[in-house]
Design an enzyme around this catalytic site. Sequence first.
Site, PDB file in Angstrom:
ATOM      1  N   LEU A  69      -8.247  -9.515   0.462  1.00 39.96           N
ATOM      2  CA  LEU A  69      -9.022 -10.405   1.453  1.00 39.96           C
ATOM      3  C   LEU A  69     -10.214 -10.899   0.941  1.00 39.96           C
ATOM      4  CD1 LEU A  69      -7.910  -8.297   4.705  1.00 39.96           C
ATOM      5  CD2 LEU A  69      -6.680 -10.253   3.752  1.00 39.96           C
ATOM      6  N   ILE A 116      -6.423  -1.808   1.613  1.00 37.48           N
ATOM      7  CA  ILE A 116      -7.089  -3.276   1.958  1.00 37.48           C
ATOM      8  C   ILE A 116      -8.562  -3.444   1.084  1.00 37.48           C
ATOM      9  CG2 ILE A 116      -8.145  -4.455   3.842  1.00 37.48           C
ATOM     10  CD1 ILE A 116      -5.382  -3.624   4.481  1.00 37.48           C
ATOM     11  N   GLU A 117      -8.333  -4.269   0.574  1.00 39.37           N
ATOM     12  CA  GLU A 117      -9.442  -4.855  -0.648  1.00 39.37           C
ATOM     13  C   GLU A 117     -10.028  -5.933  -0.225  1.00 39.37           C
ATOM     14  OE1 GLU A 117      -9.873  -6.459  -5.050  1.00 39.37           O
ATOM     15  OE2 GLU A 117      -7.824  -6.170  -4.257  1.00 39.37           O
ATOM     16  N   VAL A 118     -11.266  -5.806   0.164  1.00 42.01           N
ATOM     17  CA  VAL A 118     -12.113  -7.001   0.701  1.00 42.01           C
ATOM     18  C   VAL A 118     -13.147  -7.624  -0.714  1.00 42.01           C
ATOM     19  CG1 VAL A 118     -13.916  -7.887   2.426  1.00 42.01           C
ATOM     20  CG2 VAL A 118     -12.077  -6.424   3.144  1.00 42.01           C
TER      21      VAL A 118
END
Length: 122
Positions: A69, A116-118
């Site tokens: 994201l 989840i990768e931000v």
Amino acid sequence: MISHIDHIVLTVSDIEQSVSFYKRVLHMQEVTFANGRKAVTFGKQKINFQLLGQEPRNKARVGAGDLCLISHWPLADVVQHLNAENVQIVEGPVQKSGAVGAIQSVYFLDPDSNLIEVSVYE
């Protein structure tokens, strides 16, 4: 042929817990659609949640997702927010390659261990 991603679906163990996590940690908006199904939205994208076996055509497993994201916040602010929400960062900040160039990323797990990768474009 393909112009963009409309939505993705994550298979989770508890839909309400997942909705709550994505609202609290990633500031997404909750929506209800199609006979009470739950999702979260951000921009023009949506993440739908389903329980294991809810969609017979989908053979996904709980916790098999891996999302990247993009944030409009500085990455230091993202890290500070994750720390304030007691979300453990499992990797990063680290440089990675995004769809259109170099990004700086942090990784963490949602309640079902979806990765989840931000990220922020440099």
